[in-house]
Structure formats: C-alpha cells, structure tokens
Design a protein around this motif. Structure first.
Motif, PDB file in Angstrom:
ATOM      1  N   GLU A  65       0.934  -1.246  -0.105  1.00 29.06           N
ATOM      2  CA  GLU A  65       0.097  -0.012   0.050  1.00 29.06           C
ATOM      3  C   GLU A  65       0.898   1.240   0.045  1.00 29.06           C
ATOM      4  OE1 GLU A  65      -0.230  -1.501   4.413  1.00 29.06           O
ATOM      5  OE2 GLU A  65       0.171  -2.347   2.301  1.00 29.06           O
ATOM      6  N   TYR A  66       2.202   0.821   0.214  1.00 30.88           N
ATOM      7  CA  TYR A  66       3.105   2.381   0.065  1.00 30.88           C
ATOM      8  C   TYR A  66       4.124   2.189  -0.972  1.00 30.88           C
ATOM      9  CZ  TYR A  66       1.120   2.732   4.801  1.00 30.88           C
ATOM     10  OH  TYR A  66       0.127   2.581   5.902  1.00 30.88           O
ATOM     11  N   GLY A  67       3.821   1.062  -1.849  1.00 30.17           N
ATOM     12  CA  GLY A  67       4.674   1.152  -2.984  1.00 30.17           C
ATOM     13  C   GLY A  67       5.771   0.287  -2.895  1.00 30.17           C
ATOM     14  N   GLY A  68       5.662  -0.490  -1.820  1.00 31.55           N
ATOM     15  CA  GLY A  68       6.845  -1.594  -1.513  1.00 31.55           C
ATOM     16  C   GLY A  68       6.320  -3.055  -1.864  1.00 31.55           C
ATOM     17  N   VAL A  69       7.174  -3.988  -1.849  1.00 35.38           N
ATOM     18  CA  VAL A  69       6.969  -5.370  -2.283  1.00 35.38           C
ATOM     19  C   VAL A  69       6.299  -6.106  -1.098  1.00 35.38           C
ATOM     20  CG1 VAL A  69       8.759  -5.525  -3.754  1.00 35.38           C
ATOM     21  CG2 VAL A  69       9.209  -6.260  -1.636  1.00 35.38           C
ATOM     22  N   GLY A  70       6.169  -5.550  -0.069  1.00 36.39           N
ATOM     23  CA  GLY A  70       5.456  -6.323   0.892  1.00 36.39           C
ATOM     24  C   GLY A  70       6.086  -7.680   1.432  1.00 36.39           C
ATOM     25  N   ALA A  71       7.330  -7.728   1.512  1.00 35.93           N
ATOM     26  CA  ALA A  71       8.019  -8.970   1.954  1.00 35.93           C
ATOM     27  C   ALA A  71       7.478  -9.445   3.575  1.00 35.93           C
ATOM     28  CB  ALA A  71       9.458  -9.222   1.698  1.00 35.93           C
ATOM     29  N   LEU A 106       4.888   0.159  13.355  1.00 38.20           N
ATOM     30  CA  LEU A 106       4.359  -0.203  14.525  1.00 38.20           C
ATOM     31  C   LEU A 106       3.210   1.008  15.143  1.00 38.20           C
ATOM     32  CD1 LEU A 106       7.039  -2.429  15.942  1.00 38.20           C
ATOM     33  CD2 LEU A 106       4.939  -3.029  14.811  1.00 38.20           C
ATOM     34  N   GLY A 107       3.955   2.212  15.095  1.00 37.34           N
ATOM     35  CA  GLY A 107       3.311   3.152  16.160  1.00 37.34           C
ATOM     36  C   GLY A 107       2.738   4.310  15.377  1.00 37.34           C
ATOM     37  N   GLY A 108       2.890   4.517  14.062  1.00 36.19           N
ATOM     38  CA  GLY A 108       2.597   5.812  13.377  1.00 36.19           C
ATOM     39  C   GLY A 108       0.992   5.644  12.675  1.00 36.19           C
ATOM     40  N   ASN A 109       0.741   6.900  12.628  1.00 35.59           N
ATOM     41  CA  ASN A 109      -0.677   7.163  12.008  1.00 35.59           C
ATOM     42  C   ASN A 109      -0.653   7.097  10.419  1.00 35.59           C
ATOM     43  OD1 ASN A 109       0.241   9.763  10.958  1.00 35.59           O
ATOM     44  ND2 ASN A 109      -0.785  10.657  12.914  1.00 35.59           N
ATOM     45  N   ASP A 110      -1.582   7.117   9.819  1.00 36.52           N
ATOM     46  CA  ASP A 110      -1.839   6.834   8.526  1.00 36.52           C
ATOM     47  C   ASP A 110      -0.992   7.860   7.874  1.00 36.52           C
ATOM     48  OD1 ASP A 110      -3.091   4.625   8.576  1.00 36.52           O
ATOM     49  OD2 ASP A 110      -5.000   5.334   7.957  1.00 36.52           O
ATOM     50  N   GLU A 111      -1.004   9.019   8.313  1.00 34.73           N
ATOM     51  CA  GLU A 111      -0.564  10.526   7.633  1.00 34.73           C
ATOM     52  C   GLU A 111       1.170  10.094   7.470  1.00 34.73           C
ATOM     53  OE1 GLU A 111       0.089  15.172   8.324  1.00 34.73           O
ATOM     54  OE2 GLU A 111      -1.512  13.978   9.490  1.00 34.73           O
ATOM     55  N   ILE A 112       1.603   9.682   8.808  1.00 40.29           N
ATOM     56  CA  ILE A 112       3.185   9.788   8.846  1.00 40.29           C
ATOM     57  C   ILE A 112       3.632   8.570   7.925  1.00 40.29           C
ATOM     58  CG2 ILE A 112       3.358   8.115  10.821  1.00 40.29           C
ATOM     59  CD1 ILE A 112       5.382  10.392  11.809  1.00 40.29           C
ATOM     60  N   LYS A 113       2.611   7.483   7.856  1.00 40.88           N
ATOM     61  CA  LYS A 113       3.233   6.498   7.249  1.00 40.88           C
ATOM     62  C   LYS A 113       3.159   6.727   5.526  1.00 40.88           C
ATOM     63  CE  LYS A 113       1.333   2.790  10.269  1.00 40.88           C
ATOM     64  NZ  LYS A 113       0.351   1.518  10.361  1.00 40.88           N
ATOM     65  N   GLN A 114       2.161   7.667   5.209  1.00 45.12           N
ATOM     66  CA  GLN A 114       1.980   7.932   3.787  1.00 45.12           C
ATOM     67  C   GLN A 114       2.897   8.805   3.561  1.00 45.12           C
ATOM     68  OE1 GLN A 114       0.306   6.582   1.425  1.00 45.12           O
ATOM     69  NE2 GLN A 114      -1.191   5.700   2.225  1.00 45.12           N
ATOM     70  N   ARG A 115       3.532   9.646   4.173  1.00 47.09           N
ATOM     71  CA  ARG A 115       4.570  10.889   4.188  1.00 47.09           C
ATOM     72  C   ARG A 115       5.786  10.101   3.981  1.00 47.09           C
ATOM     73  NH1 ARG A 115       5.529  15.083   8.677  1.00 47.09           N
ATOM     74  NH2 ARG A 115       3.368  14.724   8.613  1.00 47.09           N
ATOM     75  N   TYR A 116       6.266   9.000   4.936  1.00 48.03           N
ATOM     76  CA  TYR A 116       7.955   8.465   4.653  1.00 48.03           C
ATOM     77  C   TYR A 116       7.921   7.117   4.114  1.00 48.03           C
ATOM     78  CZ  TYR A 116       8.798  12.513   7.844  1.00 48.03           C
ATOM     79  OH  TYR A 116       8.906  13.847   8.331  1.00 48.03           O
TER      80      TYR A 116
END
Length: 388
Positions: A65-71, A106-116
C-alpha cells in the motif's frame, strides 16, 4: 512456549526459495566483487545500494500500500542473510531500513506512514534509528536527549550514538525525553527527524573493527525544531514502541549473523577441498571433518531459530520477545565461533586479506553487540521465562 504451531510457517515455501535464488544472484554479481574494497577503504557500499534498489531489496518489508513489495518477515530475513553471505556491511542497508522504519509501521498514524514509507519503498530515501546515547546504551531509559514542547511543535536537543548509516539516510527515528519529571520509561516520545532539519548534524565516522562499509556516526541536535505531526504514536509511548521494534528487528540481526557464518563455512569448505598436506586433501582428515560438521550443525540450528522467530514476528506472537532475543543471541554467538574456526581451517591464509574470512570474523563480532548485547538478550529471555 511455542504454543499451537502453524508448521507451514516453520519452513520456507517456493516463493521464499525463489527469492533466495534471486538475492543470491544479485549478491554474487553486484555486491561480492566490491566487498573487499568497501572494507579496505571503509566506504559506503554504493554499488550494493544501487543493486538493492534496482532489485527491490532495499526495503523489502514495506507494504504494497506504500509502493513496497510487502515481503513478510521471513522473506526479509532471507534477503539480509543472502547479502550477508558476501558482505555484512551491505546487508545493513535493508536491515537498518527496517529498524529505522519499524516504529513508524508499528506506532505511526496513516498520515506519517504515507509521508515516509513510499520514499523508503522506492529507494529514494533510507531510514536510520536513533535510540542509544553515550551514557544510555543497554539502559535506554536513562537517555538525556530532550524534546521540549514549543507552540505546535517540539525543539530537540542532545545527541545519539552508534547510529548505523548516519549521514546516508534521509530519515531518522529519534527517541527523546518529553517529560523529564515523568515516570521513567513512560516519558519518552518517538519523532521522525529529517536530514535537512536545521540544527541537525553528524559526528565523525567511527573507526571500527568490522562492518567498515556501513558508516556509524553520532547524531547531534542543536535546537532542532520538529513539527508536531512528526510524532510517532502518542506522547510518552516512545520507549514502548522502540522496544517493540527491537523484538522484530533482533530477528534480522540473527539473519545477518547466519549469513556471515554461512559465507565463512562456504569459503572454508572450498579451501579444505583444494588444500593438500601430507599427500592428501586436508578435507580428508577426520579432525577437519569434525570441525566442519560442528560448524554446519551450528549454522543450521541458528538458521532454524531465526526462521521460527521470523514466523513469530510476522504473526506478532506473544512470545516473540523470547524467540527474537534467543535467535539473535544464539546466531551471533555461532557467527563468531564459525568465522573463527573458518580462519583456523585456512591457517596462515585465513589470517590474510587475500581471503574474505578475516573480514567475516571482524564483521561477526558486532552481531553480538548491537541491537542489544547478548548479555541483554539473556536478560530479556530470563524475564520472559520468569513471567511464565
């Protein structure tokens, strides 16, 4: 302690083995040829960096969902293990990207996950982890780094020590005390600090025994202003998030240790089959065979422990703390023993830089120290046992 085991997760599947082949091919072609020079020159392994980005092995743990391969956790361990077979310093690229970003995951909200996380997934930016300080290593709760509330943001002052890939990474998870009068352990908050933040600088590169290709530097914070939306989780939850992170990432250090040990065993096997003394291959002497058998047995035991811990990491099992600590502790002890024995099997040749074993022996030592010394791992394990 294992509970009701899902035995499918205790063995690799076809996808995992296909991944292993792919990573090994990249490692042999794009990482191994530069490993000796990277160590000799104590320079960042840019060739490995570029190859890992191109092959999607730079931060394989980041979700799709963040453009990764999700290993999954086991697949990520296989990536780290296979790169470590040829260059432990290069394996710290995916390993530390996971370590630095796991607090956000583990602890971040959606906004900070989408940012980094998208930048990390694409290979545009790396992520490092700032927990330890000069006087707060094993005793993390005694940290002195401070973040003081200022309007809608925070002002960060202090330092962090022993930060892997510092200066290369663009993003840093940093733990700081936000309530000096608060309860110890519940007064620490996690933040994302960006390399470009004003007042954020780096110390000189440490001169190290091993993993010389991975820069280790201090982080210095001089009135660094952090916007309020860069908090990871809630105020005061930082140390809990940091320790949860280590439960997951100690497994990856175990994988690095297994890779180093396997690489050393491979080199030793190749040598003893070619080297002749007293008219026959030294591989034909029973004393040598017993050494090899012990080395292989220990490597395989360590690998199984790491894979079981990786499966528990993926499921977030309640006993992960024990298994993560056990896998890291045992595998790193094995890496130190096996690399030392491998040097012995090559004799004088093993002591020279003409062969990679002396580098592997030097690299192995750090796996017993970072992400919690093996003495601390035993404390973690004992606490889990005593809790029942």
């Amino acid at each position: 302690m294992a509970g009701n085991a899902d035995f499918d997760l205790f063995r690799t599947n076809e996808d995992h083995e296909a991944l292993r082949e792919a990573v090994r091919a990249v490692a042999e072609a794009k990482v191994k040829p530069f490993a000796a020079a990277v160590d000799e020159e104590a320079r960042y392994p840019q060739e490995a960096h570029d190859a890992l980005v191109a092959a999607d092995f730079f931060a394989p743990h980041v979700g799709e969902e963040y453009g990764g391969v999700g290993a999954d956790a086991l697949a990520t361990c296989i990536v780290i293990e296979e790169v470590s077979r040829v260059c432990a310093a290069s394996a710290l690229i995916p390993a530390v990207n996971k370590l630095g970003s796991m607090p956000v995951i583990l602890g971040g909200n959606d906004e900070i996950k989408q940012r980094y996380l998208p930048d990390l997934a694409s290979g545009k930016s790396g992520f490092s982890y700032g927990l330890s300080e000069r006087e707060a290593g094993s005793d993390t709760a005694s940290m002195k780094c401070r973040a003081k509330a200022d309007g809608d943001g925070w002002v960060l002052n202090g330092q962090k020590s022993w930060i892997t890939n510092a200066g290369v990474s663009d993003y840093y998870t940093v733990l700081a005390v936000t309530d000096p009068e608060g309860q110890r352990g519940n007064n620490v908050t996690a933040f994302v600090v960006e390399k470009s933040d004003e007042g954020f600088t780096f110390g000189e590169k440490e001169r190290k025994l091993g993993i010389k290709g991975s820069p280790t530097r201090e982080l210095h914070f001089d009135n660094v202003r952090i916007p309020g939306d860069r908090i990871i989780g809630k105020e005061g939850e930082g140390l809990k998030i940091a320790l949860r992170t280590l439960d997951h990432t100690r497994v990856t250090i175990g994988a690095q240790a297994v890779g180093i040990a396997q690489g050393a065993l491979d080199e030793a096997l190749a040598y003893v089959k070619e080297r002749k003394q007293f008219g026959k291959r030294i591989a034909d002497f029973q004393g040598i065979q017993f050494m090899l058998a012990d080395m292989a047995m220990e490597v395989e035991t360590a690998r199984q422990m790491v894979y079981v811990a990786a499966a528990k990491s993926e499921r977030e099992d309640k006993d992960l703390s024990f298994f993560g600590a056990a896998a890291k502790c045992y595998a790193s002890d094995v890496a130190m023993k096996v690399t030392t024995d491998a040097v012995q099997l090559l004799g004088g040749a093993g002591y020279t830089r003409d062969f990679p074993l002396e580098r592997m022996m030097r690299d192995a030592k750090i796996t017993q120290i970072y992400e919690g010394t093996n003495q601390i791992q035993r404390v973690v394990m004992a606490r889990q046992l005593l809790k029942g």
